[in-house]
Design an enzyme around this catalytic site. Sequence first.
Site, short mmCIF file in Angstrom:
data_model
loop_
_atom_site.label_atom_id
_atom_site.label_comp_id
_atom_site.label_asym_id
_atom_site.label_seq_id
_atom_site.Cartn_x
_atom_site.Cartn_y
_atom_site.Cartn_z
N VAL A 67 0.84 -1.18 0.01
CA VAL A 67 0.07 -0.05 -0.07
C VAL A 67 0.95 1.35 0.11
CG1 VAL A 67 -1.75 1.17 1.42
CG2 VAL A 67 -1.68 -1.17 1.05
N GLY A 68 0.42 1.95 -0.79
CA GLY A 68 1.42 3.46 -0.75
C GLY A 68 2.60 3.28 -1.47
N ARG A 69 3.64 3.93 -0.61
CA ARG A 69 4.88 3.77 -0.94
C ARG A 69 5.47 2.51 -0.98
NH1 ARG A 69 7.07 9.87 0.93
NH2 ARG A 69 5.01 10.29 2.00
N GLU A 246 1.56 -7.42 15.48
CA GLU A 246 2.17 -8.61 15.96
C GLU A 246 2.05 -8.81 17.38
OE1 GLU A 246 6.52 -9.05 14.64
OE2 GLU A 246 6.68 -7.65 16.39
C1 2GW Z 1 4.28 0.79 7.66
C2 2GW Z 1 4.83 1.42 8.47
C3 2GW Z 1 5.18 2.82 8.27
C4 2GW Z 1 4.78 3.39 7.09
C5 2GW Z 1 4.23 2.57 6.16
C6 2GW Z 1 3.71 1.31 6.42
C7 2GW Z 1 3.19 0.42 5.51
C8 2GW Z 1 3.16 -1.01 5.69
C9 2GW Z 1 2.78 1.13 4.29
O1 2GW Z 1 2.96 2.27 3.83
N1 2GW Z 1 2.34 0.18 3.08
C10 2GW Z 1 2.11 -1.08 3.33
O2 2GW Z 1 1.53 -1.75 2.43
N2 2GW Z 1 2.43 -1.67 4.56
C11 2GW Z 1 2.33 -3.17 4.85
O3 2GW Z 1 2.41 -3.57 6.17
C12 2GW Z 1 3.46 -3.93 4.17
O4 2GW Z 1 3.06 -5.17 3.66
C13 2GW Z 1 4.36 -4.17 5.34
O5 2GW Z 1 5.31 -5.18 4.95
C14 2GW Z 1 3.27 -4.50 6.43
C15 2GW Z 1 3.97 -4.13 7.81
O6 2GW Z 1 4.57 -2.81 7.94
P1 2GW Z 1 6.12 -2.65 7.99
O7 2GW Z 1 6.70 -3.79 7.47
O8 2GW Z 1 6.79 -1.34 7.70
O9 2GW Z 1 6.45 -3.13 9.57
P2 2GW Z 1 7.71 -3.91 10.28
O10 2GW Z 1 8.72 -4.30 9.38
O11 2GW Z 1 8.09 -2.89 11.40
O12 2GW Z 1 6.76 -4.76 11.02
C16 2GW Z 1 6.67 -5.55 12.01
O13 2GW Z 1 5.46 -4.96 12.88
C17 2GW Z 1 4.18 -4.58 12.33
C18 2GW Z 1 3.35 -3.76 13.15
O14 2GW Z 1 4.03 -2.72 13.73
C19 2GW Z 1 3.71 -5.87 11.61
O15 2GW Z 1 3.18 -6.55 12.84
C20 2GW Z 1 4.69 -6.65 10.93
O16 2GW Z 1 4.14 -7.90 10.45
C21 2GW Z 1 6.11 -7.11 11.49
O17 2GW Z 1 6.89 -7.54 10.60
#
Ligand code: 2GW
Length: 296
Positions: A67-69, A246
Amino acid sequence: FMYLLGDVTVSIIDLLNILSHTRSRADVQTCTSWNAPIIWDGMFDPDVFDQRHKQDQSTVALTVFAVGRYLDAYLGTFLNSSEQYFMVGLPVTFYVFTDVPEKVPNMKLAPQRSLKVIKVERHSRWQDISMMRMKTISDVIESDIRHHSTYVFCFDVDQVFTGRFGSEALGESVALLHAHYYRLPKFLFSYDYNPKSRAYMETGDFYYHAAVFGGTWQSVKAMADACYQSIMEDKQNNVEALWHDESHLNKYLWLHKPSRVLSPEYCWDRSIGYRKDIRVTRLIWAPKNYDTLRIS
Ligand code: 2GW
Ligand code: MN
């Protein structure tokens, strides 16, 4: 010092393993207290799993949100690398959820593999983008996946496959050991310790990483439904769990033990540096650029 001592012991055990030609790993925990296997390289014969799952006609759905960026930043490399390494030889359907379907790269997929793009709304808070995945996953299992796939695996998009992520990972309910916590004592696990949240827990088995979870469609649906329900109850009570979805997933997996646990090979963070027990990396965290990604 303890790590160092650990690594010295490990090499002697490795040597014994090699000499005795056993498929085992004495240097790492390979079984949970409830007898679920923890999957490490060297413990299994990939061909045995592949043959069994071909015989059983197992089919796999993969869900990923861009989603988005996050679409431009990660989706292309995630999908390309999954074609190379994810469940090769088994029928796979990719479910890509995005707010900009027209920007999903046109991919040439191997036979028996297909991609479905599903439009979702873009929540304004990133915490909601992440948490609301649970609802979307449950809905698509109900409307589509359950008619086509035996198993479902749900992934963060900010990662890249670098090695076999195969049928040895399939099971009734599958959880992943978080790379940053697998060698840490329990008191350092970042569970949600706020009694006001539905994700509240004081102790648990492991710290699981929500970047990868899976299982049969029935178990994943149950997991996603329960997490979504707790997330919504928290919203009504004006609380948010420390690590969002999570935290809720960790609570669920403490109450409903996974039948299969993946070692951190299945989602490694290279910035941790060298670890003797990580012999292969199958999926790695993509480098994150918070400056360009987390503005807005
Ligand atoms: C997420 C955080 C900040 C800004 C944008 C986003 C974002 C996430 C987005 O703009 N667009 C999007 O598609 N996502 C989806 O959400 C994408 O699939 C991404 O991999 C997922 C989780 O966000 P992410 O990967 O930035 O978070 P992490 O790597 O810090 O993930 C852990 O913690 C998360 C909860 O805070 C989730 O539980 C995730 O599954 C964990 O790995
Ligand atoms: Mn992530």
